[in-house]
Design a protein around this motif. Structure first.
Motif, short mmCIF file in Angstrom:
data_model
loop_
_atom_site.label_atom_id
_atom_site.label_comp_id
_atom_site.label_asym_id
_atom_site.label_seq_id
_atom_site.Cartn_x
_atom_site.Cartn_y
_atom_site.Cartn_z
N THR A 52 -1.40 -5.36 -79.60
CA THR A 52 -1.94 -5.32 -80.96
C THR A 52 -2.09 -3.88 -81.44
N GLY A 53 -1.76 -2.95 -80.58
CA GLY A 53 -1.98 -1.53 -80.88
C GLY A 53 -3.26 -1.03 -80.26
N GLU A 54 -4.31 -1.84 -80.36
CA GLU A 54 -5.59 -1.47 -79.76
C GLU A 54 -5.71 -1.97 -78.33
N LYS A 55 -5.06 -3.09 -78.03
CA LYS A 55 -5.17 -3.62 -76.67
C LYS A 55 -3.90 -4.35 -76.27
N LEU A 56 -3.75 -4.50 -74.96
CA LEU A 56 -2.65 -5.26 -74.37
C LEU A 56 -3.21 -6.58 -73.88
N ILE A 57 -2.59 -7.66 -74.31
CA ILE A 57 -3.04 -9.00 -73.93
C ILE A 57 -1.92 -9.63 -73.11
N ARG A 58 -2.28 -10.23 -71.99
CA ARG A 58 -1.27 -10.79 -71.10
C ARG A 58 -1.67 -12.19 -70.67
N THR A 59 -0.67 -13.10 -70.71
CA THR A 59 -0.93 -14.43 -70.18
C THR A 59 -1.00 -14.33 -68.67
N ASN A 60 -1.60 -15.30 -68.06
CA ASN A 60 -1.92 -15.20 -66.65
C ASN A 60 -1.24 -16.29 -65.82
N TYR A 61 0.01 -16.61 -66.15
CA TYR A 61 0.72 -17.65 -65.40
C TYR A 61 1.17 -17.18 -64.02
N THR A 62 1.52 -15.91 -63.90
CA THR A 62 2.02 -15.36 -62.65
C THR A 62 1.04 -14.29 -62.18
N PRO A 63 0.66 -14.29 -60.91
CA PRO A 63 -0.23 -13.22 -60.43
C PRO A 63 0.40 -11.85 -60.67
N LEU A 64 -0.39 -10.94 -61.15
CA LEU A 64 0.10 -9.59 -61.43
C LEU A 64 0.32 -8.85 -60.12
N THR A 65 1.50 -8.29 -59.96
CA THR A 65 1.83 -7.62 -58.70
C THR A 65 1.75 -6.11 -58.80
N THR A 66 1.55 -5.58 -60.00
CA THR A 66 1.44 -4.13 -60.18
C THR A 66 0.08 -3.83 -60.79
N GLU A 67 -0.11 -2.59 -61.19
CA GLU A 67 -1.36 -2.21 -61.85
C GLU A 67 -1.64 -3.14 -63.02
N ASP A 68 -2.89 -3.26 -63.40
CA ASP A 68 -3.19 -4.14 -64.52
C ASP A 68 -3.08 -3.46 -65.87
N TYR A 69 -2.97 -2.13 -65.94
CA TYR A 69 -2.79 -1.38 -67.19
C TYR A 69 -3.85 -1.70 -68.25
N GLY A 70 -4.98 -2.21 -67.85
CA GLY A 70 -6.04 -2.51 -68.79
C GLY A 70 -5.80 -3.75 -69.63
N PHE A 71 -5.02 -4.69 -69.12
CA PHE A 71 -4.74 -5.91 -69.86
C PHE A 71 -6.00 -6.74 -70.08
N THR A 72 -6.04 -7.44 -71.21
CA THR A 72 -6.97 -8.53 -71.43
C THR A 72 -6.19 -9.78 -71.08
N PHE A 73 -6.67 -10.57 -70.12
CA PHE A 73 -5.95 -11.76 -69.69
C PHE A 73 -6.41 -12.97 -70.48
N VAL A 74 -5.45 -13.80 -70.89
CA VAL A 74 -5.74 -15.03 -71.63
C VAL A 74 -4.98 -16.18 -70.99
N ASP A 75 -5.36 -17.38 -71.34
CA ASP A 75 -4.76 -18.57 -70.74
C ASP A 75 -3.46 -19.01 -71.37
N SER A 76 -3.16 -18.55 -72.58
CA SER A 76 -1.92 -18.99 -73.22
C SER A 76 -1.38 -17.93 -74.15
N GLY A 77 -0.06 -18.01 -74.37
CA GLY A 77 0.58 -17.11 -75.31
C GLY A 77 0.11 -17.34 -76.73
#
Length: 184
Positions: A109-134
């Motif tokens: 969004t420019g201010e934040k990175l939002i990531r769906t959580n279907y697959t476990p993250l294997t690298t750094e999280d980069y400050g993602f906000t995790f959500v349940d759906s796209g």
């Protein structure tokens, strides 16, 4: 006095090291250019929040081009001069298809990175906000939608080239992990 009026510079793989730091000499030279009247502009694919963090290391009030050109921001007061987001019907169609297939997607969004959580993250999280759906992720006025899933990339290429080519900017990056697709 120099004839140079404007210096536009990218961040990743240009101004920043592999460890995402700005070399002291680069910082010094850009500060010097700015103090000598050369307009220094950060121009990056990164979102506004990240771009403004790095630009503040050079000088206060630098204009920014962020989100692959999705946002142009006045440097002195942070006013958005241009802010292009992906239309709701496009982003929700992409998100619905990703949700149906349980493919991860990243939204900026420019201010934040939002990531769906279907697959476990294997690298750094980069400050993602995790959500349940796209669909949840794309409800926040996305500047950019990113997928690193091979099947998701193929789908995005197809839908964007065949249905939305005049409405979105498409970029495909290739790295050691495969292809990464970006829509903005």
């Amino acid at each position: 006095m120099t004839d140079i009026k404007l210096l536009a510079i990218d961040l990743d793989d240009t101004l920043l090291t592999d460890s995402k730091e700005m070399e002291p000499k680069a910082k010094y030279l850009l500060r010097r250019a700015s103090s000598e009247g050369i307009h220094v502009v950060i121009s990056t694919g990164r979102g506004y929040a990240s771009a403004s963090y790095y630009s503040s290391m050079i000088a206060e009030g630098l204009p920014l081009i962020s989100g692959n050109g999705a946002r142009l921001t006045h440097g002195r007061n942070g006013e958005k001069l241009l802010h292009s987001t992906i239309a709701g019907n496009i982003s929700s169609e992409i998100a619905s298809y990703f949700d149906m297939n349980k493919w991860d997607l990243i939204v900026s969004t420019g201010e934040k990175l939002i990531r769906t959580n279907y697959t476990p993250l294997t690298t750094e999280d980069y400050g993602f906000t995790f959500v349940d759906s796209g669909l949840v992720a794309t409800s926040n006025f996305p500047e950019c939608i990113i997928s690193g899933d091979e099947k998701g990339v193929d789908y995005l290429i197809d839908i964007c080239e065949n249905r939305f080519s005049e409405k979105v900017y498409v970029e495909i990056f290739h790295n050691n992990d495969g292809s990464i697709f970006s829509v903005s």
